[in-house]
Motif scaffolding. Structure first.
Motif, PDB file in Angstrom:
ATOM      1  N   GLN A 689      25.626  -1.624  70.560  1.00 10.14           N
ATOM      2  CA  GLN A 689      26.326  -0.883  69.517  1.00 10.14           C
ATOM      3  C   GLN A 689      27.794  -0.810  69.910  1.00 10.14           C
ATOM      4  OE1 GLN A 689      25.145   3.248  69.391  1.00 10.14           O
ATOM      5  NE2 GLN A 689      24.747   3.313  71.574  1.00 10.14           N
ATOM      6  N   PRO A 690      28.689  -0.455  68.987  1.00 11.26           N
ATOM      7  CA  PRO A 690      30.104  -0.347  69.350  1.00 11.26           C
ATOM      8  C   PRO A 690      30.297   0.625  70.506  1.00 11.26           C
ATOM      9  CG  PRO A 690      29.839  -0.281  66.981  1.00 11.26           C
ATOM     10  CD  PRO A 690      28.464  -0.218  67.550  1.00 11.26           C
ATOM     11  N   LEU A 691      31.141   0.246  71.440  1.00  8.48           N
ATOM     12  CA  LEU A 691      31.390   1.065  72.610  1.00  8.48           C
ATOM     13  C   LEU A 691      32.434   2.139  72.315  1.00  8.48           C
ATOM     14  CD1 LEU A 691      31.579  -1.783  75.288  1.00  8.48           C
ATOM     15  CD2 LEU A 691      29.595  -0.398  74.668  1.00  8.48           C
ATOM     16  N   VAL A 692      32.295   3.264  72.987  1.00  8.54           N
ATOM     17  CA  VAL A 692      33.254   4.360  72.875  1.00  8.54           C
ATOM     18  C   VAL A 692      33.844   4.597  74.256  1.00  8.54           C
ATOM     19  CG1 VAL A 692      33.572   6.807  72.372  1.00  8.54           C
ATOM     20  CG2 VAL A 692      32.015   5.430  70.974  1.00  8.54           C
ATOM     21  N   ALA A 693      35.176   4.642  74.338  1.00  3.97           N
ATOM     22  CA  ALA A 693      35.856   4.906  75.603  1.00  3.97           C
ATOM     23  C   ALA A 693      36.716   6.152  75.458  1.00  3.97           C
ATOM     24  CB  ALA A 693      36.722   3.717  75.997  1.00  3.97           C
ATOM     25  N   TYR A 694      36.771   6.975  76.502  1.00  2.00           N
ATOM     26  CA  TYR A 694      37.615   8.170  76.469  1.00  2.00           C
ATOM     27  C   TYR A 694      38.012   8.562  77.880  1.00  2.00           C
ATOM     28  CZ  TYR A 694      33.403  10.809  77.750  1.00  2.00           C
ATOM     29  OH  TYR A 694      32.290  11.291  78.392  1.00  2.00           O
ATOM     30  N   PRO A 695      39.159   9.235  78.036  1.00  2.00           N
ATOM     31  CA  PRO A 695      40.113   9.583  76.978  1.00  2.00           C
ATOM     32  C   PRO A 695      40.772   8.337  76.399  1.00  2.00           C
ATOM     33  CG  PRO A 695      41.026  10.103  79.120  1.00  2.00           C
ATOM     34  CD  PRO A 695      39.615   9.703  79.366  1.00  2.00           C
ATOM     35  N   ASN A 696      41.029   8.372  75.114  1.00  2.00           N
ATOM     36  CA  ASN A 696      41.568   7.195  74.431  1.00  2.00           C
ATOM     37  C   ASN A 696      42.606   7.651  73.399  1.00  2.00           C
ATOM     38  OD1 ASN A 696      41.918   4.581  73.653  1.00  2.00           O
ATOM     39  ND2 ASN A 696      39.870   4.310  72.779  1.00  2.00           N
ATOM     40  N   PRO A 697      43.885   7.411  73.645  1.00  2.00           N
ATOM     41  CA  PRO A 697      44.418   6.611  74.748  1.00  2.00           C
ATOM     42  C   PRO A 697      44.348   7.344  76.082  1.00  2.00           C
ATOM     43  CG  PRO A 697      46.202   7.557  73.495  1.00  2.00           C
ATOM     44  CD  PRO A 697      44.941   7.887  72.732  1.00  2.00           C
ATOM     45  N   PHE A 698      44.340   6.568  77.153  1.00  2.00           N
ATOM     46  CA  PHE A 698      44.378   7.112  78.504  1.00  2.00           C
ATOM     47  C   PHE A 698      45.844   7.262  78.891  1.00  2.00           C
ATOM     48  CE2 PHE A 698      44.972   6.219  83.042  1.00  2.00           C
ATOM     49  CZ  PHE A 698      44.226   7.238  83.598  1.00  2.00           C
ATOM     50  N   ARG A 699      46.289   8.509  79.050  1.00  2.00           N
ATOM     51  CA  ARG A 699      47.684   8.787  79.414  1.00  2.00           C
ATOM     52  C   ARG A 699      47.715   9.135  80.901  1.00  2.00           C
ATOM     53  NH1 ARG A 699      50.395   9.602  74.461  1.00  2.00           N
ATOM     54  NH2 ARG A 699      48.967  10.067  72.729  1.00  2.00           N
ATOM     55  N   ALA A 700      48.233   8.226  81.697  1.00  8.18           N
ATOM     56  CA  ALA A 700      48.168   8.382  83.147  1.00  8.18           C
ATOM     57  C   ALA A 700      48.875   9.641  83.622  1.00  8.18           C
ATOM     58  CB  ALA A 700      48.767   7.154  83.825  1.00  8.18           C
ATOM     59  N   ALA A 701      49.967  10.019  82.958  1.00  5.18           N
ATOM     60  CA  ALA A 701      50.732  11.180  83.411  1.00  5.18           C
ATOM     61  C   ALA A 701      49.983  12.482  83.186  1.00  5.18           C
ATOM     62  CB  ALA A 701      52.081  11.222  82.692  1.00  5.18           C
ATOM     63  N   GLU A 702      49.041  12.498  82.239  1.00  5.59           N
ATOM     64  CA  GLU A 702      48.331  13.725  81.894  1.00  5.59           C
ATOM     65  C   GLU A 702      46.930  13.782  82.492  1.00  5.59           C
ATOM     66  OE1 GLU A 702      48.212  13.861  77.689  1.00  5.59           O
ATOM     67  OE2 GLU A 702      50.390  13.831  77.428  1.00  5.59           O
ATOM     68  N   ALA A 703      46.426  12.639  82.954  1.00  5.76           N
ATOM     69  CA  ALA A 703      45.027  12.567  83.385  1.00  5.76           C
ATOM     70  C   ALA A 703      44.819  13.263  84.725  1.00  5.76           C
ATOM     71  CB  ALA A 703      44.580  11.115  83.484  1.00  5.76           C
ATOM     72  N   LEU A 704      43.672  13.912  84.870  1.00 11.27           N
ATOM     73  CA  LEU A 704      43.312  14.517  86.143  1.00 11.27           C
ATOM     74  C   LEU A 704      42.785  13.482  87.121  1.00 11.27           C
ATOM     75  CD1 LEU A 704      41.498  17.749  84.939  1.00 11.27           C
ATOM     76  CD2 LEU A 704      43.868  17.486  85.670  1.00 11.27           C
ATOM     77  N   ALA A 705      42.304  12.365  86.611  1.00 10.73           N
ATOM     78  CA  ALA A 705      41.791  11.279  87.442  1.00 10.73           C
ATOM     79  C   ALA A 705      42.119   9.962  86.756  1.00 10.73           C
ATOM     80  CB  ALA A 705      40.274  11.432  87.646  1.00 10.73           C
ATOM     81  N   GLU A 706      41.943   8.849  87.483  1.00  8.25           N
ATOM     82  CA  GLU A 706      42.302   7.554  86.938  1.00  8.25           C
ATOM     83  C   GLU A 706      41.196   6.951  86.083  1.00  8.25           C
ATOM     84  OE1 GLU A 706      43.337   5.069  90.215  1.00  8.25           O
ATOM     85  OE2 GLU A 706      45.330   5.928  90.435  1.00  8.25           O
ATOM     86  N   HIS A 707      40.047   7.614  85.997  1.00 10.21           N
ATOM     87  CA  HIS A 707      38.894   7.009  85.365  1.00 10.21           C
ATOM     88  C   HIS A 707      38.894   7.121  83.844  1.00 10.21           C
ATOM     89  CE1 HIS A 707      37.642   7.826  89.512  1.00 10.21           C
ATOM     90  NE2 HIS A 707      36.871   6.770  89.385  1.00 10.21           N
ATOM     91  N   VAL A 708      38.349   6.071  83.246  1.00 15.19           N
ATOM     92  CA  VAL A 708      38.019   6.059  81.823  1.00 15.19           C
ATOM     93  C   VAL A 708      36.512   5.934  81.712  1.00 15.19           C
ATOM     94  CG1 VAL A 708      38.121   4.678  79.715  1.00 15.19           C
ATOM     95  CG2 VAL A 708      40.207   5.091  81.030  1.00 15.19           C
ATOM     96  N   THR A 709      35.890   6.731  80.865  1.00 20.44           N
ATOM     97  CA  THR A 709      34.447   6.657  80.662  1.00 20.44           C
ATOM     98  C   THR A 709      34.145   5.771  79.458  1.00 20.44           C
ATOM     99  OG1 THR A 709      34.094   8.847  81.605  1.00 20.44           O
ATOM    100  CG2 THR A 709      32.348   7.977  80.196  1.00 20.44           C
ATOM    101  N   ILE A 710      33.215   4.837  79.631  1.00 20.62           N
ATOM    102  CA  ILE A 710      32.793   3.924  78.569  1.00 20.62           C
ATOM    103  C   ILE A 710      31.333   4.235  78.265  1.00 20.62           C
ATOM    104  CG2 ILE A 710      32.492   1.509  77.894  1.00 20.62           C
ATOM    105  CD1 ILE A 710      34.592   0.873  80.151  1.00 20.62           C
ATOM    106  N   ARG A 711      31.036   4.571  76.999  1.00 20.65           N
ATOM    107  CA  ARG A 711      29.674   4.942  76.616  1.00 20.65           C
ATOM    108  C   ARG A 711      29.145   4.034  75.520  1.00 20.65           C
ATOM    109  NH1 ARG A 711      28.518  11.454  76.922  1.00 20.65           N
ATOM    110  NH2 ARG A 711      28.989  11.639  79.136  1.00 20.65           N
ATOM    111  N   GLY A 712      27.818   4.050  75.378  1.00 29.06           N
ATOM    112  CA  GLY A 712      27.154   3.232  74.371  1.00 29.06           C
ATOM    113  C   GLY A 712      26.532   1.991  74.943  1.00 29.06           C
ATOM    114  N   LEU A 713      26.418   1.912  76.287  1.00 29.94           N
ATOM    115  CA  LEU A 713      25.870   0.726  76.949  1.00 29.94           C
ATOM    116  C   LEU A 713      24.351   0.704  76.865  1.00 29.94           C
ATOM    117  CD1 LEU A 713      27.984   0.880  80.236  1.00 29.94           C
ATOM    118  CD2 LEU A 713      28.553  -0.338  78.126  1.00 29.94           C
ATOM    119  N   VAL A 714      23.781  -0.475  76.987  1.00 36.28           N
ATOM    120  CA  VAL A 714      22.344  -0.606  77.172  1.00 36.28           C
ATOM    121  C   VAL A 714      22.033  -0.338  78.645  1.00 36.28           C
ATOM    122  CG1 VAL A 714      22.033  -2.168  75.233  1.00 36.28           C
ATOM    123  CG2 VAL A 714      22.570  -3.108  77.484  1.00 36.28           C
TER     124      VAL A 714
END
Length: 777
Positions: A689-714
């Motif tokens: 199914q279509p994947l969802v990524a967040y935070p999107n957009p990923f703003r490096a200056a505001e993020a608490l960590a460098e990670h982006v979460t990608i959901r909707g995987l098999v």
């Protein structure tokens, strides 16, 4: 092809940049009960703030709306003891039993933590008892004296710990900024054990004990609990009644009550709380001591305009109606939440409904949080007539109900509708537990559901294991084999694995803290017939990375990779489980080892509970916080560590942990309340199914960590991150319904700003799924 791809990505970038940033990757929520209210304060006549054992909540008088403020919003803890409103600056001050002080800004939702009192370790006790905002000062009454804050700079201005001839470091129960009668000069009055101490606030040094005068003459008791100024006169609530100040160092007992008066509220009338009622003083001085009907354990009282509210340690925020000689409690006001704060067992149903078993005390029960996370339902002896107390362990059923085990009242079946049936020695095979004088005392410490059957462990019973098939209960016969004997062994936790084998932790019947190992039983579909059973007993503590780390088994769970995990008092372990483990004498538990660091993971740490997530990772609840163990290439490592210092966990003592099979949200039951974290992997999608990524957009200056979460995987995927020109930027494998990308390329460098295509290819032929993520640096 490449040109059209670049156009699509560019369009997506324009769209994404117009969307506000998603919430933080690691989103926390508190689910603490707020029934234990300890203090109240009003913002004019429109808002009442209540400090509770679960944090703070705001009640809007006109609309009836409640809003929670908790550790997930930045509060220092859950044991809020005092609250005061700074109307001039639009802030709310909160004090805690630990000595912490928070300053909350409702307009921005921000919390400023003040730790000066916590760090005053020269005083053995540092709890906050009252807070009073007056002009350019905030006075904090503590168990060692008064701390004065500058409300603008949020800095300590002074500390007063000695009052006249009284001893040092006295607990201050209440304080009041009020003029000296006669002179009109501003003064600070404090209520202590020893009388009422007063000092002018005219610039003299109040840290000097000689600046204070202690008044005792005429007080019903020299243990003073509360102070108030009403109708131009000063009043003191003491351990033996209410008094009014009649002159210099002279007080007069009003004889309205002989009870302790805990708090005083100034409004149209002066109202004080006492043990089983109130004291009321009219304008002009007439006083009375009416009872209060419907109120339990009142702690604090406040006027909000013409309405009266009290904090009850068992009911929450309670409105009071003052009549002619009567004071009646109205319907308690509480935000949505469970009835209790401490849970011994957390379990999810397949649809994402959370069930919790209480702490096993007299009032313990069972609690249900709806799959949408919005509605709590409490099943206790206080909320449901006739419901048995002592709930401790719970097992959801496929129809939306649950089975529960209790300490002393047997097993209980809760229907989806909320109807319930109790099973004990009178209507089941469950037997009396131990040599107790109560013939109906039945302990069910472990309960598990297998299809339409229910398995229960009956600690201290003649038969330790029971099963209900259809509507019939029966004791399960157990043969003594492999060194195991039913004598002096109590069955506690029980778990049914994917092959139908029953795993049970054992303790000594004489000492529930003494572990006796673990058994696995396969009844081969005939639980009443022991002749064809397969049985294995793991009795001894192992060494060198194999065997049981400890013999006290606290919890059992199974991951999606064919491994059975246990928690023990000396760490976690796992076993490669098969359908014949119960008869396989070679099967052995293994301790997870970090091959890079060359050490066993969490060895020596008491694991109170284990739970696995959609990616097969293992969460461990310990007395030192919560840990997630990940595995890669046969090596295990701690991927997440949460404790009271680095997260909103209200305590390091985590009793139970559970992971939603739908959303991946992880719930942690601590000894100070329940919180959840939504940064874990979600359940795998059965199809692409279509994947969802967040935070999107990923703003490096505001993020608490460098990670982006990608959901909707098999369940198993190969994930690739591509640049707009089709160049491979990063690649990794995913297990479960979600995965994290550290926003770095193959060389380990942070990727530059741009829009990136996410391609996830199912490893079992499910096909490819696509998504996009914008990175802004």
């Amino acid at each position: 092809m490449r040109l059209s791809f670049v156009r699509a990505v560019s369009s997506a970038f324009l769209l994404l940049t117009a969307v506000s940033a998603h919430a933080q990757r690691q989103v926390w929520a508190s689910h603490a009960a707020m029934r234990s209210a300890m203090a109240v304060a009003a913002s004019g006549d429109s808002v009442v703030w209540t400090a509770t054992g679960g944090g703070l909540f705001r009640y809007r008088v006109a609309s009836g709306q409640t809003t929670r403020v908790t550790v997930a919003d930045g509060l220092a803890g859950s044991d809020a003891r005092a609250v005061a409103v700074d109307a001039r600056r639009g802030r709310v001050w909160i004090g805690y039993g630990s000595g912490a002080v928070d300053v909350y800004n409702p307009a921005s939702g921000t919390v400023t933590a003040l730790t000066d009192i916590v760090r005053a370790d020269q005083f053995p006790s540092r709890d906050v008892r009252r807070i009073a905002v007056s002009g350019d000062s905030v006075f904090v009454a503590t168990s060692f004296g008064v701390v004065v804050y500058d409300p603008e700079r949020l800095e300590v201005r002074a500390t007063y710990s000695r009052f006249g001839s009284l001893g040092s470091s006295l607990a201050v129960n209440d304080l009041l900024d009020a003029p000296l009668p006669g002179s009109g000069a501003r003064a600070l009055w404090v209520a202590v054990e020893g009388g009422v101490a007063v000092a002018p606030l005219d610039g003299r040094n109040l840290q000097d004990p000689a600046s204070w005068t202690v008044e005792t003459t005429g007080l019903p008791s020299t243990t003073v609990r509360a102070l108030a100024r009403f109708d131009g006169r000063l009043y003191a609530g003491t351990n033996a009644g209410l008094a009014v100040r009649t002159g210099a160092d002279a007080w007069q007992n009003l004889y309205a009550t002989g009870d302790a008066v805990y708090d005083l509220a100034v409004g149209p009338r002066l109202v004080g709380l006492r043990t089983f009622g109130a004291v009321v003083v009219e304008t002009g001085g007439a006083s009375s001591g009416p009872p209060v009907t419907g109120l339990e354990n009142g702690r604090d009282v406040v006027w909000a305009g013409s309405r009266l509210f009290t904090a009850s340690s068992t009911q929450g925020l309670v409105p009071l109606t003052l009549g002619s000689g009567t004071l009646a409690a109205g319907t308690p006001i509480l935000p949505s939440g469970p009835y209790e704060n401490v849970f011994a067992d957390l379990r999810f149903a397949s649809d994402g409904t959370l069930w919790a078993g209480g702490g096993g005390d007299v009032g313990g029960g069972f609690f249900r949080l709806s799959a949408d996370g919005q509605t709590w339902t409490s099943f206790t002896s206080s909320t449901v007539p006739g419901f048995p107390p002592g709930g401790i362990t719970v097992a959801p059923t496929a129809d939306g109900g649950a089975w529960g085990g209790t300490i002393g009242k047997g097993a209980v079946r809760i229907e989806p509708s909320g109807a319930f049936t109790v099973y004990n020695r009178t209507n089941s095979s469950l037997g009396r537990s131990g040599a107790t004088s109560d013939p109906d005392y039945v302990e069910v410490r472990g309960i598990a559901v297998e299809g339409s059957s229910v398995w229960a462990t009956n600690r201290y019973g003649v038969s330790p294991l029971h099963v209900r098939v259809g509507s019939t209960w029966s004791a399960v016969p157990l043969a003594s084999t492999g060194g195991y004997s039913t004598a002096y062994n109590g069955f506690v936790p029980i778990f049914v694995d994917g092959f139908g084998q029953k795993w049970v932790g054992l303790v000594s019947e004489l000492n529930g803290r003494e572990g006796r190992g673990l058994v696995v039983l396969d009844t081969r579909g005939t639980p009443a017939d022991a002749s064809d059973d397969r049985f294995r007993y793991f009795a001894a503590q192992g060494s060198g990375g194999s065997g049981l780390p400890g013999v006290l088994i606290t919890s059992i769970d199974e991951d999606g990779r064919g491994r059975l995990w246990i928690g023990t008092e000396r760490g976690p372990a796992y076993l490669a489980n098969t359908s014949v483990t119960a008869q396989d004498n070679t099967a052995q538990f293994v301790w997870p080892v970090d091959t890079e660091l060359q050490r066993y993971v969490l060895l020596g740490v008491r694991v109170n509970d284990v739970a696995t997530d959609a990616a097969g990772n293992v969460w461990c609840a310990t007395n030192e916080g919560a840990f997630r163990i990940d595995e890669s290439g046969g090596s295990f490592s701690i991927a997440e560590t949460f404790n009271a210092s680095n997260s909103p966990l209200p305590s390091n003592t985590v009793i139970s942990v559970a992971v939603s099979p739908v959303t991946g949200e992880v719930f942690f039951a601590t000894d100070a309340g329940l919180v959840s974290w939504s940064g874990g992997p979600a359940a795998a999608s059965p199809t692409v199914q279509p994947l969802v990524a967040y935070p999107n957009p990923f703003r490096a200056a505001e993020a608490l960590a460098e990670h982006v979460t990608i959901r909707g995987l098999v369940a198993a995927t190969a994930v690739r991150i591509l640049a707009p020109d089709g160049r491979l930027v990063a690649q990794f494998d995913g297990r479960g319904g979600s995965v994290e990308w550290n926003t770095r390329d193959l060389a380990g460098q942070p990727v530059p700003s741009g829009v990136y295509l996410i391609v996830a290819v199912g490893s079992r032929g499910e096909g490819a799924a696509y998504g996009k993520i914008a990175v802004i640096r």
